[in-house]
Design a protein around this motif. Structure first.
Motif, PDB file in Angstrom:
ATOM      1  N   VAL A  58       0.840  -1.206   0.000  1.00  0.00           N
ATOM      2  CA  VAL A  58       0.000   0.000   0.000  1.00  0.00           C
ATOM      3  C   VAL A  58       0.874   1.255   0.000  1.00  0.00           C
ATOM      4  O   VAL A  58       0.590   2.219  -0.719  1.00  0.00           O
ATOM      5  N   ILE A  59       1.948   1.237   0.776  1.00  0.00           N
ATOM      6  CA  ILE A  59       2.872   2.386   0.759  1.00  0.00           C
ATOM      7  C   ILE A  59       3.499   2.522  -0.629  1.00  0.00           C
ATOM      8  O   ILE A  59       3.652   3.644  -1.140  1.00  0.00           O
ATOM      9  N   GLY A  60       3.846   1.398  -1.261  1.00  0.00           N
ATOM     10  CA  GLY A  60       4.383   1.440  -2.632  1.00  0.00           C
ATOM     11  C   GLY A  60       3.391   2.071  -3.599  1.00  0.00           C
ATOM     12  O   GLY A  60       3.762   2.869  -4.463  1.00  0.00           O
ATOM     13  N   ILE A  61       2.111   1.729  -3.446  1.00  0.00           N
ATOM     14  CA  ILE A  61       1.064   2.360  -4.264  1.00  0.00           C
ATOM     15  C   ILE A  61       1.028   3.858  -3.959  1.00  0.00           C
ATOM     16  O   ILE A  61       0.934   4.686  -4.873  1.00  0.00           O
ATOM     17  N   PRO A 122      -4.139   3.944 -12.963  1.00  0.00           N
ATOM     18  CA  PRO A 122      -5.392   4.444 -12.384  1.00  0.00           C
ATOM     19  C   PRO A 122      -5.530   5.956 -12.509  1.00  0.00           C
ATOM     20  O   PRO A 122      -4.537   6.680 -12.628  1.00  0.00           O
ATOM     21  N   GLU A 123      -6.781   6.388 -12.478  1.00  0.00           N
ATOM     22  CA  GLU A 123      -7.053   7.806 -12.267  1.00  0.00           C
ATOM     23  C   GLU A 123      -6.671   8.079 -10.819  1.00  0.00           C
ATOM     24  O   GLU A 123      -6.786   7.202  -9.969  1.00  0.00           O
ATOM     25  N   LEU A 124      -6.230   9.271 -10.526  1.00  0.00           N
ATOM     26  CA  LEU A 124      -5.849   9.578  -9.143  1.00  0.00           C
ATOM     27  C   LEU A 124      -7.088   9.966  -8.335  1.00  0.00           C
ATOM     28  O   LEU A 124      -7.257  11.108  -7.921  1.00  0.00           O
ATOM     29  N   THR A 125      -7.955   8.976  -8.126  1.00  0.00           N
ATOM     30  CA  THR A 125      -9.158   9.176  -7.317  1.00  0.00           C
ATOM     31  C   THR A 125      -9.164   8.149  -6.190  1.00  0.00           C
ATOM     32  O   THR A 125      -8.566   7.077  -6.313  1.00  0.00           O
ATOM     33  N   PHE A 126      -9.855   8.494  -5.103  1.00  0.00           N
ATOM     34  CA  PHE A 126      -9.940   7.557  -3.983  1.00  0.00           C
ATOM     35  C   PHE A 126     -10.611   6.259  -4.395  1.00  0.00           C
ATOM     36  O   PHE A 126     -10.229   5.179  -3.945  1.00  0.00           O
ATOM     37  N   SER A 127     -11.623   6.354  -5.259  1.00  0.00           N
ATOM     38  CA  SER A 127     -12.335   5.131  -5.648  1.00  0.00           C
ATOM     39  C   SER A 127     -11.437   4.208  -6.468  1.00  0.00           C
ATOM     40  O   SER A 127     -11.440   2.989  -6.262  1.00  0.00           O
ATOM     41  N   GLU A 128     -10.654   4.756  -7.395  1.00  0.00           N
ATOM     42  CA  GLU A 128      -9.745   3.914  -8.208  1.00  0.00           C
ATOM     43  C   GLU A 128      -8.645   3.301  -7.350  1.00  0.00           C
ATOM     44  O   GLU A 128      -8.373   2.109  -7.452  1.00  0.00           O
ATOM     45  N   ILE A 129      -8.035   4.108  -6.503  1.00  0.00           N
ATOM     46  CA  ILE A 129      -6.957   3.598  -5.645  1.00  0.00           C
ATOM     47  C   ILE A 129      -7.538   2.601  -4.639  1.00  0.00           C
ATOM     48  O   ILE A 129      -6.941   1.552  -4.365  1.00  0.00           O
ATOM     49  N   GLY A 130      -8.716   2.900  -4.118  1.00  0.00           N
ATOM     50  CA  GLY A 130      -9.388   1.990  -3.189  1.00  0.00           C
ATOM     51  C   GLY A 130      -9.679   0.640  -3.822  1.00  0.00           C
ATOM     52  O   GLY A 130      -9.535  -0.410  -3.182  1.00  0.00           O
ATOM     53  N   LEU A 131     -10.091   0.655  -5.083  1.00  0.00           N
ATOM     54  CA  LEU A 131     -10.373  -0.594  -5.795  1.00  0.00           C
ATOM     55  C   LEU A 131      -9.101  -1.425  -5.982  1.00  0.00           C
ATOM     56  O   LEU A 131      -9.127  -2.653  -5.852  1.00  0.00           O
ATOM     57  N   ILE A 132      -8.000  -0.757  -6.238  1.00  0.00           N
ATOM     58  CA  ILE A 132      -6.719  -1.464  -6.371  1.00  0.00           C
ATOM     59  C   ILE A 132      -6.343  -2.099  -5.030  1.00  0.00           C
ATOM     60  O   ILE A 132      -5.947  -3.264  -4.968  1.00  0.00           O
ATOM     61  N   ILE A 133      -6.490  -1.338  -3.958  1.00  0.00           N
ATOM     62  CA  ILE A 133      -6.156  -1.863  -2.630  1.00  0.00           C
ATOM     63  C   ILE A 133      -7.098  -3.007  -2.259  1.00  0.00           C
ATOM     64  O   ILE A 133      -6.669  -4.017  -1.686  1.00  0.00           O
ATOM     65  N   LEU A 134      -8.368  -2.892  -2.620  1.00  0.00           N
ATOM     66  CA  LEU A 134      -9.318  -3.982  -2.380  1.00  0.00           C
ATOM     67  C   LEU A 134      -8.878  -5.247  -3.122  1.00  0.00           C
ATOM     68  O   LEU A 134      -8.979  -6.356  -2.593  1.00  0.00           O
ATOM     69  N   THR A 135      -8.367  -5.087  -4.320  1.00  0.00           N
ATOM     70  CA  THR A 135      -7.886  -6.229  -5.102  1.00  0.00           C
ATOM     71  C   THR A 135      -6.675  -6.864  -4.416  1.00  0.00           C
ATOM     72  O   THR A 135      -6.544  -8.096  -4.385  1.00  0.00           O
TER      73      THR A 135
END
Length: 160
Positions: A58-61, A122-135
């Motif tokens: 997550v820190i790397g992201i 990703p787009e730099l949005t919370f939803s896009e980054i959140g989806l990546i972290i969820l994955t």
């Protein structure tokens, strides 16, 4: 011995199939799930190590997000040189500090996070980054489940 190898192979095969179908159904990046899965088996299965690995990914992201924000800012000042300058600055600082961040100092795991970030574009949005972290969380969950099933079923077959 051969029986336990067959059981392991079947467990991994079935869990991989479920993972692939699930990510396709949910429109997630399958390869991101498997990056997390690989992290689990490479960097440790113990709960503490799972948490450390996840945190570093997550820190790397987050470092990837920082790189993009910095490069956009610098591009406004120095044009096309903004991205490479941002990469040099951020990665140099990271490479200097990361070894000092015990127990969060496994540099390859951070790069897994960077790979995931830049690979998903990703787009730099919370939803896009959140989806990546969820994955990523889903990948660790599949890996943990696979490991537990292997332990239960292989142990059971060894006693039969």
């Amino acid at each position: 011995m051969e029986r336990s190898k067959i059981i392991r192979a079947l467990i991994v095969g079935v869990m991989s199939a479920i993972a692939v179908v699930s990510t396709h159904q949910l429109n997630l990046h399958t390869w991101v799930l498997f990056m997390a899965w690989v992290s689990f088996f490479l960097f440790g299965k113990a709960p503490k190590q799972i948490l450390l690995s996840f945190t570093q990914i997550v820190i790397g992201i987050g470092i990837g997000v920082l790189l993009m924000v910095k490069s956009k800012f610098l591009s406004g000042v120095v044009g096309a040189a903004g991205l490479p300058i941002a990469v040099v600055l951020v990665i140099a600082v990271f490479m200097y500090l990361a070894p000092k961040l015990k127990p969060l100092n496994t540099i390859p795991i951070y790069f897994f996070g960077l790979i995931i970030f830049f690979g998903t574009h990703p787009e730099l949005t919370f939803s896009e980054i959140g989806l990546i972290i969820l994955t990523v969380i889903t990948g660790f969950s599949f890996a943990w489940t696979t490991s537990k099933l292997e332990g239960i079923l292989v142990h059971s077959s060894d006693h039969n």
